[in-house]
Design a protein around this motif. Structure first.
Motif, short mmCIF file in Angstrom:
data_model
loop_
_atom_site.label_atom_id
_atom_site.label_comp_id
_atom_site.label_asym_id
_atom_site.label_seq_id
_atom_site.Cartn_x
_atom_site.Cartn_y
_atom_site.Cartn_z
N TYR A 54 0.83 -1.21 0.00
CA TYR A 54 0.00 0.00 0.00
C TYR A 54 0.86 1.26 0.00
N CYS A 55 1.83 1.32 0.90
CA CYS A 55 2.67 2.51 1.02
C CYS A 55 3.51 2.72 -0.24
N ARG A 115 2.90 1.76 -3.29
CA ARG A 115 2.11 2.10 -4.47
C ARG A 115 1.29 3.38 -4.31
N LYS A 116 0.81 3.65 -3.11
CA LYS A 116 -0.02 4.84 -2.88
C LYS A 116 0.81 6.07 -2.52
N HIS A 117 1.83 5.85 -1.70
CA HIS A 117 2.64 6.98 -1.23
C HIS A 117 3.96 7.08 -1.97
N HIS A 118 4.20 6.15 -2.89
CA HIS A 118 5.39 6.14 -3.74
C HIS A 118 6.68 6.20 -2.91
N CYS A 156 2.14 4.96 7.66
CA CYS A 156 2.06 3.51 7.42
C CYS A 156 2.86 2.73 8.46
N VAL A 178 -6.21 -0.23 3.40
CA VAL A 178 -4.99 -0.95 3.01
C VAL A 178 -5.35 -2.32 2.44
N TYR A 191 -7.11 -2.17 -0.97
CA TYR A 191 -6.20 -1.82 -2.06
C TYR A 191 -5.15 -2.91 -2.29
#
Length: 105
Positions: free
Chosen positions: A26-27, A29-32, A40, A82, A85
């Motif tokens: 999640y981190c 891919r979402k937060h790059h 996270c 999380v 996703y």
């Protein structure tokens, strides 16, 4: 005050690995981020702590099937996002963990 013993059996350890991998996906891919961001990392630490103190221990089912909501509402919302996703990505990145989790449901 009576402290409950920590759950560190194989079932709990596998659950911890699974939730950690989902948060990492999640981190990333979402937060790059390559490393977990502070938000996270906080969620991961909270989730691992809750698993350590799960009242069901080695008899634990998937959290989505549990009648006891041990997460505070703010964390419950975060972990749901999380899992929603990262669940799809887990099938591609960590299929063994995904299948094991689906069989548990």
């Amino acid at each position: 005050m009576v402290r409950r013993a920590l759950n560190n059996g194989p079932v709990i350890q596998k659950e911890k690995e699974t939730v950690a991998k989902m948060i990492e996906i999640y981190c990333r891919r979402k937060h790059h981020r390559k490393e977990l961001c502070d938000e996270c990392l906080d969620l991961k630490n909270y989730a691992l702590k809750r698993l350590s103190y799960c009242r069901f221990g080695e008899e634990k089912t998937a959290c989505s099937n549990c009648k006891v909501h041990c997460y505070k509402p703010i964390y419950r919302g975060k972990i749901k996002a999380v899992m929603r996703y990262a669940g799809v990505w887990m099938l591609l990145e960590h299929p063994v963990f995904s299948i094991r989790h689906l069989l548990k449901k």
